[in-house]
Design a protein around this motif. Structure first.
Motif, PDB file in Angstrom:
ATOM      1  N   ASP A 218       0.759  -1.042   0.039  1.00 46.13           N
ATOM      2  CA  ASP A 218       0.078   0.141   0.019  1.00 46.13           C
ATOM      3  C   ASP A 218       0.662   1.249   0.084  1.00 46.13           C
ATOM      4  N   TYR A 219       2.038   1.172  -0.267  1.00 44.69           N
ATOM      5  CA  TYR A 219       2.964   2.330  -0.384  1.00 44.69           C
ATOM      6  C   TYR A 219       3.145   3.303   0.984  1.00 44.69           C
ATOM      7  N   THR A 220       2.908   2.459   2.050  1.00 46.59           N
ATOM      8  CA  THR A 220       2.873   3.140   3.387  1.00 46.59           C
ATOM      9  C   THR A 220       4.574   2.920   3.727  1.00 46.59           C
ATOM     10  N   TYR A 221       5.162   1.836   3.534  1.00 45.14           N
ATOM     11  CA  TYR A 221       6.713   1.675   3.733  1.00 45.14           C
ATOM     12  C   TYR A 221       7.456   1.489   2.713  1.00 45.14           C
ATOM     13  N   TYR A 222       8.505   1.426   2.905  1.00 42.05           N
ATOM     14  CA  TYR A 222       9.428   0.967   1.940  1.00 42.05           C
ATOM     15  C   TYR A 222      10.893   0.517   2.800  1.00 42.05           C
ATOM     16  N   ILE A 223      11.416  -0.697   2.313  1.00 39.88           N
ATOM     17  CA  ILE A 223      12.411  -1.262   2.983  1.00 39.88           C
ATOM     18  C   ILE A 223      13.833  -0.593   2.057  1.00 39.88           C
ATOM     19  N   ASN A 224      14.650   0.049   2.587  1.00 45.39           N
ATOM     20  CA  ASN A 224      15.522   0.857   1.897  1.00 45.39           C
ATOM     21  C   ASN A 224      16.980  -0.197   2.310  1.00 45.39           C
ATOM     22  N   TYR A 225      17.781  -0.541   0.912  1.00 47.23           N
ATOM     23  CA  TYR A 225      18.853  -1.031   1.093  1.00 47.23           C
ATOM     24  C   TYR A 225      20.033   0.165   0.719  1.00 47.23           C
ATOM     25  N   PHE A 226      20.881   0.170   1.813  1.00 49.03           N
ATOM     26  CA  PHE A 226      21.818   1.208   1.582  1.00 49.03           C
ATOM     27  C   PHE A 226      23.233   0.486   1.673  1.00 49.03           C
ATOM     28  N   SER A 227      24.222   1.002   1.023  1.00 48.93           N
ATOM     29  CA  SER A 227      25.544   0.620   1.160  1.00 48.93           C
ATOM     30  C   SER A 227      26.401   1.743   0.438  1.00 48.93           C
ATOM     31  N   ASN A 228      27.708   2.035   0.905  1.00 48.70           N
ATOM     32  CA  ASN A 228      28.742   2.846  -0.040  1.00 48.70           C
ATOM     33  C   ASN A 228      29.886   2.038   0.347  1.00 48.70           C
ATOM     34  N   SER A 229      30.946   2.777  -0.404  1.00 46.01           N
ATOM     35  CA  SER A 229      32.313   1.988  -0.340  1.00 46.01           C
ATOM     36  C   SER A 229      32.967   2.005   1.238  1.00 46.01           C
ATOM     37  N   THR A 230      32.301   2.377   2.104  1.00 43.99           N
ATOM     38  CA  THR A 230      32.791   2.234   3.497  1.00 43.99           C
ATOM     39  C   THR A 230      31.669   1.727   4.419  1.00 43.99           C
ATOM     40  N   THR A 231      30.437   1.181   3.592  1.00 50.16           N
ATOM     41  CA  THR A 231      29.587   0.911   4.692  1.00 50.16           C
ATOM     42  C   THR A 231      28.803  -0.435   3.994  1.00 50.16           C
TER      43      THR A 231
ATOM     44  N   SER B  52      25.833  -3.410   3.398  1.00 50.91           N
ATOM     45  CA  SER B  52      24.624  -3.341   3.348  1.00 50.91           C
ATOM     46  C   SER B  52      23.642  -2.766   4.808  1.00 50.91           C
ATOM     47  N   VAL B  53      23.096  -1.786   4.824  1.00 49.21           N
ATOM     48  CA  VAL B  53      22.331  -1.423   6.049  1.00 49.21           C
ATOM     49  C   VAL B  53      20.774  -1.516   5.546  1.00 49.21           C
ATOM     50  N   ILE B  54      19.957  -2.196   5.880  1.00 47.20           N
ATOM     51  CA  ILE B  54      18.600  -2.378   5.415  1.00 47.20           C
ATOM     52  C   ILE B  54      17.735  -1.874   6.550  1.00 47.20           C
ATOM     53  N   THR B  55      16.866  -0.904   6.201  1.00 48.85           N
ATOM     54  CA  THR B  55      15.856  -0.308   7.141  1.00 48.85           C
ATOM     55  C   THR B  55      14.523  -0.064   6.597  1.00 48.85           C
ATOM     56  N   LEU B  56      13.699  -0.092   7.570  1.00 45.96           N
ATOM     57  CA  LEU B  56      12.374   0.332   7.208  1.00 45.96           C
ATOM     58  C   LEU B  56      12.086   1.829   7.207  1.00 45.96           C
TER      59      LEU B  56
ATOM     60  N   ASN C 192      22.297  -4.597   9.889  1.00 43.78           N
ATOM     61  CA  ASN C 192      23.247  -3.574   9.642  1.00 43.78           C
ATOM     62  C   ASN C 192      24.583  -4.066   9.286  1.00 43.78           C
ATOM     63  N   ASN C 193      24.761  -5.608   9.342  1.00 42.26           N
ATOM     64  CA  ASN C 193      25.970  -6.033   8.814  1.00 42.26           C
ATOM     65  C   ASN C 193      27.168  -5.677   9.630  1.00 42.26           C
ATOM     66  N   LYS C 194      26.820  -5.359  11.190  1.00 42.40           N
ATOM     67  CA  LYS C 194      28.030  -4.623  11.743  1.00 42.40           C
ATOM     68  C   LYS C 194      29.159  -5.891  11.873  1.00 42.40           C
ATOM     69  N   ALA C 195      28.470  -6.953  11.891  1.00 41.59           N
ATOM     70  CA  ALA C 195      29.534  -8.330  12.142  1.00 41.59           C
ATOM     71  C   ALA C 195      30.731  -8.199  11.051  1.00 41.59           C
ATOM     72  N   VAL C 196      29.900  -7.821   9.863  1.00 38.49           N
ATOM     73  CA  VAL C 196      31.310  -7.789   8.799  1.00 38.49           C
ATOM     74  C   VAL C 196      32.320  -6.466   9.095  1.00 38.49           C
ATOM     75  N   LEU C 197      31.946  -5.471   9.805  1.00 42.07           N
ATOM     76  CA  LEU C 197      32.685  -4.422   9.898  1.00 42.07           C
ATOM     77  C   LEU C 197      33.594  -4.853  11.158  1.00 42.07           C
ATOM     78  N   ASP C 198      33.113  -5.539  12.157  1.00 40.24           N
ATOM     79  CA  ASP C 198      33.856  -6.028  13.266  1.00 40.24           C
ATOM     80  C   ASP C 198      35.065  -7.034  12.482  1.00 40.24           C
ATOM     81  N   LYS C 199      34.618  -7.931  11.750  1.00 38.33           N
ATOM     82  CA  LYS C 199      35.596  -8.809  11.173  1.00 38.33           C
ATOM     83  C   LYS C 199      36.771  -8.179  10.390  1.00 38.33           C
ATOM     84  N   LEU C 200      36.254  -6.996   9.782  1.00 38.60           N
ATOM     85  CA  LEU C 200      37.337  -6.211   8.926  1.00 38.60           C
ATOM     86  C   LEU C 200      38.240  -5.584   9.703  1.00 38.60           C
ATOM     87  N   ALA C 201      37.598  -5.204  11.009  1.00 44.77           N
ATOM     88  CA  ALA C 201      38.720  -4.333  11.856  1.00 44.77           C
ATOM     89  C   ALA C 201      40.020  -5.036  12.121  1.00 44.77           C
ATOM     90  N   GLN C 202      40.078  -6.300  11.824  1.00 50.50           N
ATOM     91  CA  GLN C 202      41.117  -7.116  12.073  1.00 50.50           C
ATOM     92  C   GLN C 202      42.074  -7.108  10.699  1.00 50.50           C
TER      93      GLN C 202
END
Length: 723
Positions: free
Chosen positions: A424-437, A439-443, A457-467
């Motif tokens: 019904d176009y009340t919401y949309y799921i936004n898939y965002f990423s950039n070269s430093t982030t 995929s972050v999926i938000t409502l 938010n795929n923070k687990a990937v960032l945590d892994k890449l911190a190494q």
């Protein structure tokens, strides 16, 4: 580099590198999926507009389920179906709801055919009674429920069948289907690959008529591939493949009336040697829309067929000096007016036409391209779309009134944003990423883009890449051959601008493509970072002919593929070679498919510029490639022989001086291994030394098991030895 723009997130990476363990990437980690991001699988917005469903898999027992979640809260509402509760199912790969969501089609035992096509065993699940029905004991294609949910149509052995659930009757609508001869309701190989659709039939709104395309492949030449397998004797796969200038399938439109039990061939008009790249019923149950395209693909008619009279009339015509793109952006409103996208003003924009094809208004306009059309909310009269208004390497989500007023940028973060709207176009799921982030999926609220909640938010990937010693992309534009070309560069670990570094360039360069974009990393990007950790600079430039900078830029290479593109890559290499920190004597280039065609040409024609090249699955002569793709950009070889031959690598082997690695899969149904074999013979006869590898039974993607790991190990070793 001119105009270098480092994104704010780069400082985050610097912090990571400063505090991390500076681990090096390995090919085993990259191709083992260690850095994969999570997404949502098979998301479906429920009709109520407040809930969505997703497919979930239990890793422990392999069962699958359809889970329903509340948009606003994210809480699980219910489980519609779990394969554990159904004795007939051990699991399923896909699901499709009926329009009223009372029935679900379930795909099991899926078998891939070509890029988009598959066949499988399908079941119909009744949500209310929890009963399940197997549609056929054989593997079928593209089962599609009628809008009223009382019938299903599917294709088996190139013939169309309909099952009426109320009567239990199965009807065979066609009986002339035969492999490599006649196909009903499913596209042939070249349509599937180049027009990107498989199901060539469609139900009308009243569920009493079915329109379909028939393909007569009789005159299309056959191509054969040996499939080696593990048996004592290899098998041969033979299929129809029209190479440039050869015969295409003869296509015709047919209309099945399930009440009168008649099937009629529709006369679309006085067309010769044409394509039917799309068909779909309008809001009116008796009006079918069909797109008819000439062989040169520069003259497109939108045709309306009156199902009651069987008469066809042209309501809209699109012409272009180069070609007209085929999209899925046609949307019919309740009054049968329609929304359409076109490049007719030089950029891809959205237009509104009335039911007779008369222009009402141009909805979007500006020196930028609309990149995706998401839909129309009839209640608010809003259109939702994605565009590159905020820079050609970025993507943003917008809403705009049907009148072309009240435009709102819904996405807020700079990078790549895409959207999946609720029913019904009340919401949309936004898939965002950039070269430093990642995929972050938000409502988000469709009204203003406001974030309601974060889904992933795929923070687990960032945590892994911190190494790891992450090597970020630096974006810029560079002046090449009179154009501002988008570029990125990845610099080595402990980069010292007073030192000289070898440079590896990557490009694809195909018409309308894009390799320089502000989005999260692919597996290749981690490979580039691994090379940068080992002392290489890696760079990429999108030259003329690539996409999202307007029609003129995209179509600059028309009738001369591989000329301007190669000029731009050679000029870019010379530009990089002129930088203080690049060793101009150690520049290499690589690419896959069109990129392999390009890297081969660059090495053969730019021998004084490039020291080495890798070509994976390359086109080596456009005479070997298919009609629809090749003729779209070159017309036929009979009409434009020089366009085919002047830029095909097979004709320039004498120019090879550097090191060359040539790779192909033996079962590539798209770019046939014939391309590589003929190039090998030309190189041998020119007494040119080179390296090559053939991957048995692998298609255009060259994957499966350890295949990618082996390939990238080979390429890495080749680069380290020769660059």
């Amino acid at each position: 580099m001119k105009g270098t723009k480092l994104f704010i997130g780069l400082f985050f990476w610097i912090a990571l590198v400063a505090t991390g363990q500076n681990k090096a990437f390995t090919l085993e980690e990259i191709w083992g999926g260690n850095f994969n991001t999570e997404g949502l699988q098979s998301l479906h917005s429920m009709n109520n507009g407040t809930e969505y469903s997703v497919l979930e898999r239990n890793k422990e027992d392999g069962s699958t389920s359809i889970e329903v979640y509340d948009y606003a809260s994210g809480e699980k509402v219910k489980t519609i179906l779990n394969s554990q509760a159904i004795s007939e199912l051990s699991g399923f790969q896909e699901y499709t709801f009926s329009s009223n969501e009372d029935l679900i089609l379930l795909l099991t035992d899926s078998e891939k055919i070509y890029r988009h096509s598959k066949r499988g065993v399908y079941y119909l699940y009744d949500v209310g009674t929890q009963k399940i029905l197997k549609l056929s004991d054989e593997k079928i294609q593209e089962p599609t429920l009628s809008p009223d949910g009382k019938k299903v149509a599917y294709v088996l052995n190139n013939n169309i069948y309909v099952i009426n659930f109320e009567t239990g009757q199965e009807i065979q609508l066609t009986d002339d289907g035969k492999k490599n001869t006649i196909i009903n309701g499913i596209t042939d190989w070249v349509y599937e690959e180049e027009f990107a659709f498989v199901r060539a039939f469609d139900w009308n709104a009243d569920s009493n008529k079915l329109a379909f395309i028939r393909f007569d492949e009789t005159a299309v030449p056959e191509f054969s591939m040996d499939v080696y397998g593990s048996a004592l004797y290899q098998k041969q796969d033979v299929f129809k493949y029209p190479k440039a200038g050869e015969k295409n399938s003869t296509v015709s439109l047919h209309l099945a009336d399930l009440e009168s039990m008649s099937v009629d061939k529709i006369n679309l008009g006085d067309y010769k040697d044409y394509y039917i790249p799309r068909l779909s019923w309008t809001q009116k149950a008796d009006i079918l829309s069909v797109q008819v395209l000439n062989r040169h693909q520069n003259d497109l008619d939108l045709v309306f067929v009156d199902a009651s009279t069987k008469k066809a009339s042209v309501v809209l015509n699109e012409k272009d000096e180069a070609y007209v793109d085929i999209t899925d952006n046609l949307t019919f409103l309740q009054d049968n007016s329609f929304i359409w996208t076109s490049e007719k003003d030089g950029f891809n924009h959205i237009y509104h036409y009335d039911a007779t094809g008369k222009l009402i208004n141009q909805i979007t306009q500006g020196a930028w391209d609309v990149t995706s059309y998401y839909g129309y909310n009839a209640k608010t009269k809003k259109i939702y779309y994605q565009s590159v208004e905020n820079g050609s390497i970025n993507r943003d989500v917008y809403s705009i009134a049907l009148t072309g007023k009240d435009k709102i940028r819904l996405s807020k973060k700079e990078g790549s944003n895409s959207a999946d709207f609720s029913a019904d176009y009340t919401y949309y799921i936004n898939y965002f990423s950039n070269s430093t982030t990642p995929s972050v999926i938000t409502l988000n609220k469709a009204k203003n883009g406001e974030i309601v909640r974060e889904i992933k938010n795929n923070k687990a990937v960032l945590d892994k890449l911190a190494q790891y010693d992450v090597r970020p992309k630096e974006f810029s534009t560079i002046d090449i051959n009179g154009e501002q070309l988008n570029a990125w560069i990845i610099k080595p670990k402990d980069f010292d601008p007073t030192k000289k570094y070898p440079l590896l360039m990557y490009q694809y360069s195909g018409p309308g493509s894009q390799s320089v974009k502000n989005s999260w990393y692919s597996a290749n990007d981690y490979w580039y970072m691994m090379l940068a950790q080992q002392g290489y600079i890696v760079a990429c430039v999108d030259g003329r002919g690539t996409g999202f900078k307007g029609a003129k830029f995209k179509k600059a290479t028309q009738n001369d593929l591989g000329n301007l593109e190669v000029q731009d890559q050679i000029a870019a290499a010379k530009y990089f070679g002129g930088l203080d920190y690049v060793d101009a004597e150690r520049i290499g280039i690589w690419g896959w498919s069109y990129g392999g065609f390009m890297s081969s040409n660059c090495l053969f024609k730019g021998a004084d510029t490039f020291k080495m090249a890798i070509a994976v699955a390359p086109v080596t002569s456009w005479r070997f490639y298919d009609t629809i793709y090749t003729e779209r950009y070159l017309t036929t070889p009979q009409e434009n022989a020089s366009g085919y031959d002047n830029n095909s690598p097979i004709n320039y082997v004498d120019g090879l001086k550097g090191k060359y690695l040539l790779v192909h899969g033996s079962a590539d149904d798209n770019v046939h291994v014939q391309n590589t074999m003929r190039l090998i013979e030309a190189l041998v006869q020119a007494n040119k030394q080179f390296d090559w590898a053939i991957y048995p039974d692998k298609n255009h993607g060259i994957y499966g098991g350890n295949t990618r790991l082996h390939l990238y190990t080979k390429m890495t070793n080749f680069i380290k030895t020769n660059l």
